[in-house]
Design a protein around this motif. Sequence first.
Motif, mmCIF file in Angstrom:
data_model
loop_
_atom_site.group_PDB
_atom_site.id
_atom_site.type_symbol
_atom_site.label_atom_id
_atom_site.label_comp_id
_atom_site.label_asym_id
_atom_site.label_seq_id
_atom_site.Cartn_x
_atom_site.Cartn_y
_atom_site.Cartn_z
ATOM 1 N N PHE A 46 0.830 -1.208 0.000
ATOM 2 C CA PHE A 46 0.000 0.000 0.000
ATOM 3 C C PHE A 46 0.867 1.262 0.000
ATOM 4 O O PHE A 46 0.484 2.283 -0.538
ATOM 5 N N GLU A 77 5.362 12.145 -5.942
ATOM 6 C CA GLU A 77 4.425 13.232 -5.688
ATOM 7 C C GLU A 77 4.993 14.100 -4.563
ATOM 8 O O GLU A 77 5.998 13.769 -3.945
ATOM 9 N N ILE A 113 -2.987 9.647 1.672
ATOM 10 C CA ILE A 113 -4.294 9.416 2.273
ATOM 11 C C ILE A 113 -4.187 9.241 3.789
ATOM 12 O O ILE A 113 -5.144 9.474 4.523
ATOM 13 N N PHE A 154 -1.919 13.497 -9.070
ATOM 14 C CA PHE A 154 -1.604 13.313 -7.658
ATOM 15 C C PHE A 154 -2.721 12.545 -6.953
ATOM 16 O O PHE A 154 -2.477 11.535 -6.271
ATOM 17 N N SER A 164 -5.083 10.694 -8.146
ATOM 18 C CA SER A 164 -5.250 9.343 -8.664
ATOM 19 C C SER A 164 -4.162 8.427 -8.095
ATOM 20 O O SER A 164 -4.421 7.303 -7.677
ATOM 21 N N HIS A 165 -2.948 8.949 -8.036
ATOM 22 C CA HIS A 165 -1.849 8.152 -7.472
ATOM 23 C C HIS A 165 -2.069 7.885 -5.992
ATOM 24 O O HIS A 165 -1.682 6.852 -5.466
ATOM 25 N N GLU A 166 -2.687 8.832 -5.313
ATOM 26 C CA GLU A 166 -2.822 8.722 -3.858
ATOM 27 C C GLU A 166 -4.162 8.129 -3.424
ATOM 28 O O GLU A 166 -4.391 7.930 -2.232
ATOM 29 N N SER A 167 -5.054 7.880 -4.370
ATOM 30 C CA SER A 167 -6.323 7.259 -4.010
ATOM 31 C C SER A 167 -6.027 5.905 -3.356
ATOM 32 O O SER A 167 -5.187 5.149 -3.842
ATOM 33 N N CYS A 168 -6.711 5.612 -2.274
ATOM 34 C CA CYS A 168 -6.417 4.347 -1.601
ATOM 35 C C CYS A 168 -6.990 3.178 -2.381
ATOM 36 O O CYS A 168 -6.570 2.048 -2.209
ATOM 37 N N ARG A 192 -2.477 -0.339 -4.304
ATOM 38 C CA ARG A 192 -3.508 0.624 -3.921
ATOM 39 C C ARG A 192 -3.991 1.382 -5.145
ATOM 40 O O ARG A 192 -3.481 1.202 -6.245
#
Lengths: 211, 429, 816
Positions: free
Chosen positions: A68, A125, B169, B336, B338-342, C179
């Motif tokens: 994750f 990011e 997140i 950003f 989209s990459h960080e969506s869990c 994820r």
Amino acid sequence: MSRLAEWSRNARLRANEVLSAYPDRRSAVMPLLYIAALERGSVDEGAQRDVAELTGLTAAQVQSVASFYTMYKRHGVGEYLVSVCTSISCFLLGADDVLGAIIDETSTPDGETSEDNVFSIEHVECIGSCGGAPAVQVNYELVEGITEEKARELCRWLYGSRPKIVLSDEMQQLFGGTCSFDWGPAEESGAISAVPSLEAYGSAGRESQQP
Amino acid sequence: MTSILTARMNEYPRDSHELATYEATGGYTILRKALAEMSPEAVVEEVRASSLKGRGGANFPTGVKWGFLPPLYPRYLVINADESEPGTFKDRQLLERDPHQLIEGIALSAYGLEVNHAFIYVRGEYPKSARRIERALAEARGEGYLGKDILGSGYDLEITLHLGAGAYICGEETAMLNSIEGKRGEPRIKPPFPAVEGLYSKPTIVNNVETISNVPWIIANGGLNYAAIGPEASAGTRMFSLSGHVKRPGNYEIIMGMTWRDFIYDLGGGIRDERALKCWIPGGASAPWFIPDLHLDVPVTIDDTATHGSMLGSGAVIVMDETTNVVAAAHRIVRFFSHESCGLCTPCREGTTWLENVLLRILSGQGRSIDMDLLLDISDNISPGLKWPPAQTTICPLGPSSVSPITSIMAYFRAEVEEMIASQEAIIV
Amino acid sequence: MSEHSESVTITIDDVEHSVPVGALLIKAAEDVGTYIPRFCWHPRMKSVGMCRMCLVEVETPRGKILTTACTTLVADGLSVETESDVAVKAQEGVLEFLLINHPLDCPICDKGGECPLQDQTLAYGPGESRFVEPKRRFEKPMEISDLVLLDRERCILCARCTRFSEEISGDPLIEFAERGNVTQVLTFPDEPFASYFSGNTVEICPVGALTAKPYRFRARPWDLESVESVSLVDSFGSKISIQSSQNEVVRINGVDNETTNHGWLSDKDRFIFEAVHSTHRLRTPLIKEGGDFREAGWNEALDLISDRLGGFSGVEVAGLGGARSTNEEAYIFGKFLRTVVATPHIDAQLGDGLDSQFLVGATPRAEIADLEKAATILLWGPDLKEELPVLYLRVRRAATELGASLIVLHPRRTGLDDVADHSFTYRPGRGPDILRKLIAGEGEYAAAREDLASGPVVAIVGRSGLAEGPRLAEAVAAFARDLPGGKILPIVRRGNVLGALDMGLSPTLLPGRAALASTSAKVELERLWGPLPDAIGRTSRGILEGLADETIKAVFLLGSDPARDFVDPALARQALGNAKFVVSFDLFISDSSHYADVVLPVEGFAEVEGTVTNIEGRVQKVNRMVPGPGQSRPSWAVLDDLSRRLGTDLGATSAESISKEISAVAPAYRGISWDLLDWGQGREGVLVPLSESDQPLQYVPVDPGLRTVSVAGMSLHLGRVLYDDGVLTRMSPSLAALMPTAAVYIHPRDARALNLEEEQHVEVITGTGYADLAVAFDDSLARRTVYLPANLPETAMVGSSLEVTLKPIEDFGEES
Ligand SMILES: Cc1cc2nc3c(=O)[nH]c(=O)nc-3n(C[C@H](O)[C@H](O)[C@H](O)COP(=O)(O)O)c2cc1C
Ligand code: SF4
Ligand code: FES
């Protein structure tokens, strides 16, 4: 036999400390993954199994957590993990060009590790250095206000002098520019690998230890 | 200018993070005094009276949140030092340059909240912040400011530093709790709110680094004195992170109420190379954008920003000048999210990536005229009605955050987008 | 659910409804006729609100908001719109999001035709795709276990499978990985999804992402016919749906019900159907000639039996079995033996169970549903995960979800120790001493004893292992019944064992839970049946000993396999070898039917109709889906035929007519009819006895006053495993492949003391048998205890005795 027999004594001690810092064993998964990464060289299957044994989780549960988070490198990384921020503020100030320069200089595509295992290059990011954009981290140690040319120099320097410990302040002095804020006095701790350098994880390098 | 949070680092630029400096400037005397003379309720009361609002993004009144705790124990206090909202770097400065201010703030808050175990969740990419905190915690323990029977008061507090590992997140408070519990950083359904059922299912307060760093001053000077600073609904000082095409990027601790014009042109020194200002984001990547024609004279306060359809959020101001390709900028922000969506809920997981891909297609010269309406409709399926504050089909606000850049460019720069699509020119290949 | 639950008034799409307080909106709406679409929500798992398909508009003080119906609790005055423009747009949006990356390969998907994604796409979905980007790709189906395949491209990430495995079954081997947009369901590379419950995830997966190898491509859902029935794999009584295509059973699914399995099954329940159509099924009667079987017709076979029976007096004949048959078959078997043959020697148990009067009559009796209310659960018996896996799920739920304190005693770690509040291991033979300490709350037992003071207490008692004897369970029950709200659930594993005993297949019982010793019951039965034999009947051990010493000469086996299943298989083999005449009713040639003179092919599971009685005394209906193979017949019809040849008419014209006779003859079964079970209030089964006062046989457990047995060497713990070498498992190829390899388990420290190393081969010698096995370490075992998994090919002849000796094979070689 316990898998942990292969761990260093120090790592086992740190693991025990980490386990006792939380009201619940499972909570220790994240710090243990860092410790395991240092012991095994990456958060590979072996490291995930180690953590499963330490926490009583199944390997699938550990994998679920490890995969994750982007900082648990499951496929190993080179000596220097170069992370180039290409998020909005850095992007506005030329981060893509910095990334391009680094890829070119190290002959290592984005997301990959050089053949000689010296560099791993990644775009990342936002790393909270927008005031000093564009920003780059080497083994999570920061350089702010970098340019294409300085980025190339940084890579050449890393390649040539192969510092055992990567020190943020040293890099900033040599290759950096505008900072997000006044950093204050130089730190003596730096990173010894692509595991964030922290005493508790056994990864905080000290200048004095440098040969 | 009143500075509360940055006073010490401004005055002692070399050693503001040292325990000696902290003690020499009155540090930990407030804790000593509070433990000796104040009841926990009194501490909470001062914070309530201060009208302090959370600095993590949602601006929720801290005292009100503290009041939600049911009388159940143990309770936990979690400090949100996961600072990852693009444009934001203020907490990093507070962590690196004045760690003891935060620790004293935690100790005071924890005492008030009757908490014996607090956590600081520092994002993994901030090892220096974590090291400074780690060292400061050790020093504070060594001096008896933490641990068992603090300063002989009978009060115990342990603080555990938990390092993140790369997941924006986890800044969302319930995802953070899952992360501390050793799980994937997926947000939880609310209610129950953390104050009722948080860490290990126990009552938990989550507060931002900056929020808690204000507490020593509030206890030392009184809540009402804090409330008296600045405009009524935007009390106190506040850290802003300024970045982008300005001459003087950096962190600014200000009293709210000045106009955006003053903020960008005076504090920030104006636009680099004397170019024209095209737009700016007033409160982090999640916030809808502002443009000079409409917003330069809006005051920098929580309420005025909200009235004009955006937010101060995490206090990150990102400035874009006339050279900016807004589709590319929007793409960067959407990428950003989209990459960080869990990946837990469908609209965020699928929607943010779809938006990213459509923008990327436009940027690579393959846009279709229907893409503009498509972008808006995908956005509408993530944040129905495309209104402010946003509605959501998602579990948490991350998904709707990805919609802000889309609605912003469509509202203010539609012609430019249209032109780009028509040109079929590749900006990024 | 409480009977007098309060209700609240809510408004759904402008219509007011009264719904139970505390209900979830999605469920409450469904119950009043408004179906809100959903994917992730499952009524037996916690709500997670992940898929967002169930978005509805709810009125709040701050205006209408969209929220998920699966996470919203109803409250008085709640006003919901499920079909407003906003709600419908949100639902359609979610569906479109789910479809953009879905492969839409419905024509070749097992789930095609019964796929909620497919259905909802038809109902709510957009006409054509606006998605022109490339779809997410994953490597095509992965084998994540011997039984289950995973196709990640079809997965909609509802997390039902992962939540089931973590929340319900407690083996989280399948989890989300990565994820965001590349989130996927995954197992660990070298750790397969080896769960006893994996089939449930296939059943609840709303799309065709998880498929079961035994079913894959076997049929299309619209070709399936199905019938509800009950699993006979064990005595738990799980409700199932048997599904067939072209007269072949191709799938078994769970059926949700409150009383027993909550819809869940073990993989053994689910995949045992393969045995139904095994090519090894018997298709004609067989007669032994010159040591070999030859096929014969029914007339010839039955004539031969009636002929040979004439050569024995009643008491020279015995009957074993019935524990895998229906109540109707068992009843007729008993009636045949007692009235036609006139023998008292009948036993459905094979020395591996409990005292039959205790088993049927122990009071106060716990129902499975009592676990929902229990404050404390005392489990002193087998490892439930291995023996009664769905009961394991119920106990696990009580301990993890419902807050019961769980106390487990067993010679080694069991599947429930993870969730137990107190768990103890002990050396077999020392049970009585441990019980005394527990009762006294001595030392390490103090905390557990304290928990036993808060009721209601449910005590699940049975044999921890086969070496340990049946009486300890009675002593535990005697203790537990006096605890606050104490109730007892005695357990044994075999399919319909309780039903068989209820039908009188025990030397001490008459049909209907009447004791043979009760004169009034006997008189009453004789009035209906005619005279009963006067001699005292023998138990299975007595019968086998009788066969061995020739005081008994002939034996009828009704689906029973003592050569395998009797606790002392050497004795069973000797007995059957010695018998003058053996008749076996069976589905297959089992180890025991090898000894038979006549083997009769009977219909079995999925073929017969009738009733069965589960471990708590719940009578349920089993139904016929397919005809049996070849000339096979229901055993009751064969017995009826045979009895007429012997000059008596059993009067069994149909299974239902037998059932009616049972309800007339058997006191506990009065009032139970097929109508009631099929259509009436008995659809979730009817408990016999309905209440304590109806219980014809009141058996108050007493402590049999056992003493700890001191074993000089090592004690034996002979425990069952789920996939053992029973004939049905063996005949189901998918399950047979899961049978573990036996080893002899020993605590590493004991091994050191005995100079044994892991994987070293030893001879295992018990009082009644032996085995050659490799040594394996198990540090959860009680010290000085040896664990052997029972009834695997390598351990089939071990037999049970409390003491065991291990001899390294080299030593043995030197001696000889
Ligand atoms: C997607 C998301 C990311 C967030 N990231 C942060 C963060 O990095 N730091 C932070 O303090 N709060 C963050 N928040 C807000 C927290 O959920 C929470 O409101 C805050 O920590 C509460 O502290 P405060 O009341 O002191 O502001 C985030 C919220 C969301 C929805
Ligand atoms: S495999 Fe099936 S049950 Fe599991 S998450 Fe995917 S769709 Fe849901
Ligand atoms: S069914 Fe409600 S969110 Fe999935």
